[in-house]
Design a protein around this motif. Structure first.
Motif, PDB file in Angstrom:
ATOM      1  N   ASP A   8     -22.708 -90.639  58.432  1.00  0.00           N
ATOM      2  CA  ASP A   8     -23.238 -91.578  59.415  1.00  0.00           C
ATOM      3  C   ASP A   8     -22.350 -91.701  60.639  1.00  0.00           C
ATOM      4  OD1 ASP A   8     -25.432 -92.153  57.892  1.00  0.00           O
ATOM      5  OD2 ASP A   8     -24.454 -93.791  56.843  1.00  0.00           O
ATOM      6  N   ARG A   9     -21.050 -91.632  60.463  1.00  0.00           N
ATOM      7  CA  ARG A   9     -20.103 -91.763  61.579  1.00  0.00           C
ATOM      8  C   ARG A   9     -19.080 -90.625  61.522  1.00  0.00           C
ATOM      9  NH1 ARG A   9     -20.787 -96.618  63.929  1.00  0.00           N
ATOM     10  NH2 ARG A   9     -21.682 -98.283  62.715  1.00  0.00           N
ATOM     11  N   PRO A  10     -19.475 -89.428  62.021  1.00  0.00           N
ATOM     12  CA  PRO A  10     -18.519 -88.319  61.980  1.00  0.00           C
ATOM     13  C   PRO A  10     -17.383 -88.533  62.966  1.00  0.00           C
ATOM     14  CG  PRO A  10     -20.504 -87.682  63.127  1.00  0.00           C
ATOM     15  CD  PRO A  10     -20.753 -89.051  62.579  1.00  0.00           C
ATOM     16  N   LEU A  11     -16.297 -87.827  62.737  1.00  0.00           N
ATOM     17  CA  LEU A  11     -15.126 -87.933  63.596  1.00  0.00           C
ATOM     18  C   LEU A  11     -15.459 -87.503  65.020  1.00  0.00           C
ATOM     19  CD1 LEU A  11     -12.130 -88.626  63.598  1.00  0.00           C
ATOM     20  CD2 LEU A  11     -11.652 -86.238  63.102  1.00  0.00           C
ATOM     21  N   THR A  12     -16.275 -86.458  65.164  1.00  0.00           N
ATOM     22  CA  THR A  12     -16.702 -85.980  66.480  1.00  0.00           C
ATOM     23  C   THR A  12     -18.208 -85.829  66.474  1.00  0.00           C
ATOM     24  OG1 THR A  12     -16.525 -84.217  68.086  1.00  0.00           O
ATOM     25  CG2 THR A  12     -16.295 -83.576  65.813  1.00  0.00           C
ATOM     26  N   HIS A  13     -18.827 -85.898  67.640  1.00  0.00           N
ATOM     27  CA  HIS A  13     -20.277 -85.793  67.717  1.00  0.00           C
ATOM     28  C   HIS A  13     -20.738 -84.357  67.925  1.00  0.00           C
ATOM     29  CE1 HIS A  13     -20.520 -90.049  67.553  1.00  0.00           C
ATOM     30  NE2 HIS A  13     -19.897 -90.220  68.698  1.00  0.00           N
ATOM     31  N   ASP A  14     -19.814 -83.455  68.188  1.00  0.00           N
ATOM     32  CA  ASP A  14     -20.159 -82.059  68.391  1.00  0.00           C
ATOM     33  C   ASP A  14     -20.227 -81.369  67.035  1.00  0.00           C
ATOM     34  OD1 ASP A  14     -20.642 -79.572  69.329  1.00  0.00           O
ATOM     35  OD2 ASP A  14     -18.675 -79.276  70.260  1.00  0.00           O
ATOM     36  N   PRO A  15     -21.397 -80.854  66.626  1.00  0.00           N
ATOM     37  CA  PRO A  15     -21.497 -80.258  65.288  1.00  0.00           C
ATOM     38  C   PRO A  15     -20.616 -79.034  65.117  1.00  0.00           C
ATOM     39  CG  PRO A  15     -23.626 -80.219  66.415  1.00  0.00           C
ATOM     40  CD  PRO A  15     -22.651 -80.870  67.329  1.00  0.00           C
ATOM     41  N   LYS A  16     -20.310 -78.322  66.209  1.00  0.00           N
ATOM     42  CA  LYS A  16     -19.482 -77.127  66.078  1.00  0.00           C
ATOM     43  C   LYS A  16     -18.029 -77.480  65.765  1.00  0.00           C
ATOM     44  CE  LYS A  16     -22.308 -74.337  69.098  1.00  0.00           C
ATOM     45  NZ  LYS A  16     -22.411 -73.650  70.377  1.00  0.00           N
ATOM     46  N   LYS A  17     -17.590 -78.675  66.167  1.00  0.00           N
ATOM     47  CA  LYS A  17     -16.211 -79.075  65.942  1.00  0.00           C
ATOM     48  C   LYS A  17     -16.017 -79.827  64.626  1.00  0.00           C
ATOM     49  CE  LYS A  17     -15.074 -79.414  70.817  1.00  0.00           C
ATOM     50  NZ  LYS A  17     -14.688 -80.326  71.894  1.00  0.00           N
ATOM     51  N   GLN A  18     -17.106 -80.128  63.934  1.00  0.00           N
ATOM     52  CA  GLN A  18     -16.995 -80.876  62.693  1.00  0.00           C
ATOM     53  C   GLN A  18     -16.591 -79.936  61.567  1.00  0.00           C
ATOM     54  OE1 GLN A  18     -20.737 -82.761  62.186  1.00  0.00           O
ATOM     55  NE2 GLN A  18     -20.400 -84.241  63.820  1.00  0.00           N
ATOM     56  N   GLU A  50     -24.839 -79.954  56.711  1.00  0.00           N
ATOM     57  CA  GLU A  50     -24.579 -79.532  58.090  1.00  0.00           C
ATOM     58  C   GLU A  50     -25.813 -79.725  58.959  1.00  0.00           C
ATOM     59  OE1 GLU A  50     -23.046 -75.597  58.090  1.00  0.00           O
ATOM     60  OE2 GLU A  50     -21.119 -76.202  57.253  1.00  0.00           O
ATOM     61  N   MET A  51     -26.996 -79.448  58.406  1.00  0.00           N
ATOM     62  CA  MET A  51     -28.222 -79.647  59.179  1.00  0.00           C
ATOM     63  C   MET A  51     -28.431 -81.133  59.469  1.00  0.00           C
ATOM     64  SD  MET A  51     -29.463 -76.791  59.963  1.00  0.00           S
ATOM     65  CE  MET A  51     -31.127 -77.123  60.453  1.00  0.00           C
ATOM     66  N   GLN A  52     -28.129 -81.983  58.493  1.00  0.00           N
ATOM     67  CA  GLN A  52     -28.257 -83.417  58.723  1.00  0.00           C
ATOM     68  C   GLN A  52     -27.279 -83.869  59.801  1.00  0.00           C
ATOM     69  OE1 GLN A  52     -27.734 -85.862  55.279  1.00  0.00           O
ATOM     70  NE2 GLN A  52     -28.075 -87.761  56.403  1.00  0.00           N
ATOM     71  N   LEU A  53     -26.048 -83.364  59.747  1.00  0.00           N
ATOM     72  CA  LEU A  53     -25.069 -83.726  60.766  1.00  0.00           C
ATOM     73  C   LEU A  53     -25.489 -83.215  62.133  1.00  0.00           C
ATOM     74  CD1 LEU A  53     -21.715 -83.116  58.889  1.00  0.00           C
ATOM     75  CD2 LEU A  53     -22.696 -85.303  59.576  1.00  0.00           C
ATOM     76  N   MET A  54     -26.088 -82.040  62.183  1.00  0.00           N
ATOM     77  CA  MET A  54     -26.544 -81.508  63.471  1.00  0.00           C
ATOM     78  C   MET A  54     -27.636 -82.388  64.056  1.00  0.00           C
ATOM     79  SD  MET A  54     -26.533 -77.416  62.687  1.00  0.00           S
ATOM     80  CE  MET A  54     -27.612 -77.061  64.042  1.00  0.00           C
ATOM     81  N   GLN A  55     -28.569 -82.847  63.217  1.00  0.00           N
ATOM     82  CA  GLN A  55     -29.642 -83.721  63.708  1.00  0.00           C
ATOM     83  C   GLN A  55     -29.069 -85.037  64.217  1.00  0.00           C
ATOM     84  OE1 GLN A  55     -32.840 -83.045  64.136  1.00  0.00           O
ATOM     85  NE2 GLN A  55     -32.478 -80.961  63.432  1.00  0.00           N
ATOM     86  N   GLU A  56     -28.111 -85.594  63.491  1.00  0.00           N
ATOM     87  CA  GLU A  56     -27.501 -86.854  63.926  1.00  0.00           C
ATOM     88  C   GLU A  56     -26.731 -86.661  65.227  1.00  0.00           C
ATOM     89  OE1 GLU A  56     -25.151 -88.394  60.778  1.00  0.00           O
ATOM     90  OE2 GLU A  56     -26.882 -88.908  59.537  1.00  0.00           O
ATOM     91  N   ALA A  57     -26.008 -85.556  65.329  1.00  0.00           N
ATOM     92  CA  ALA A  57     -25.256 -85.283  66.554  1.00  0.00           C
ATOM     93  C   ALA A  57     -26.204 -85.075  67.723  1.00  0.00           C
ATOM     94  CB  ALA A  57     -24.367 -84.053  66.359  1.00  0.00           C
ATOM     95  N   LEU A  58     -27.325 -84.413  67.476  1.00  0.00           N
ATOM     96  CA  LEU A  58     -28.312 -84.211  68.540  1.00  0.00           C
ATOM     97  C   LEU A  58     -28.900 -85.550  68.987  1.00  0.00           C
ATOM     98  CD1 LEU A  58     -29.876 -82.119  70.181  1.00  0.00           C
ATOM     99  CD2 LEU A  58     -31.580 -82.104  68.373  1.00  0.00           C
TER     100      LEU A  58
END
Length: 106
Positions: A8-18, A50-58
């Protein structure tokens, strides 16, 4: 979990850097059909996270862009209002100068 941040709250919003998420031992396998290899289960779980994180970051990036657009639009509106008020003040100043000139002439 060793990585900072959560889904829900990743360290960074960029999926490539996560950091890629690793499956935890407390979660179920998450697959309806059993896989012939354990690597396939891990890959599927990791891909789903990773797909879920990508959607959240988007979604976060989209909201960030919309907020910046709103701020930019508010600034433009304030500038337009300020310019309008300046023109109005200049016209009032000209009227006052003309009225003063007329009073001095008489």
């Amino acid at each position: 979990m060793n990585t900072a941040g959560t889904i829900d709250r990743p360290l960074t919003h960029d999926p490539k850097k996560q950091a890629p998420m690793k499956p935890s031992t407390s979660e179920p396998a998450g697959s309806a059909t059993p896989d012939s290899t354990t690597g396939a289960t891990e890959a599927r779980q990791n891909r789903n996270r990773e797909m879920q994180l990508m959607q959240e970051a988007l979604a976060r990036a989209h909201m960030h862009d919309r907020l910046h657009d709103a701020v930019r639009e508010r600034r433009a509106m304030r500038l337009a209002v300020a310019q309008r008020m300046q023109r109005r003040a200049e016209r009032a100043s000209l009227r006052a100068r003309r009225a003063l000139a007329m009073a001095v002439m008489q």
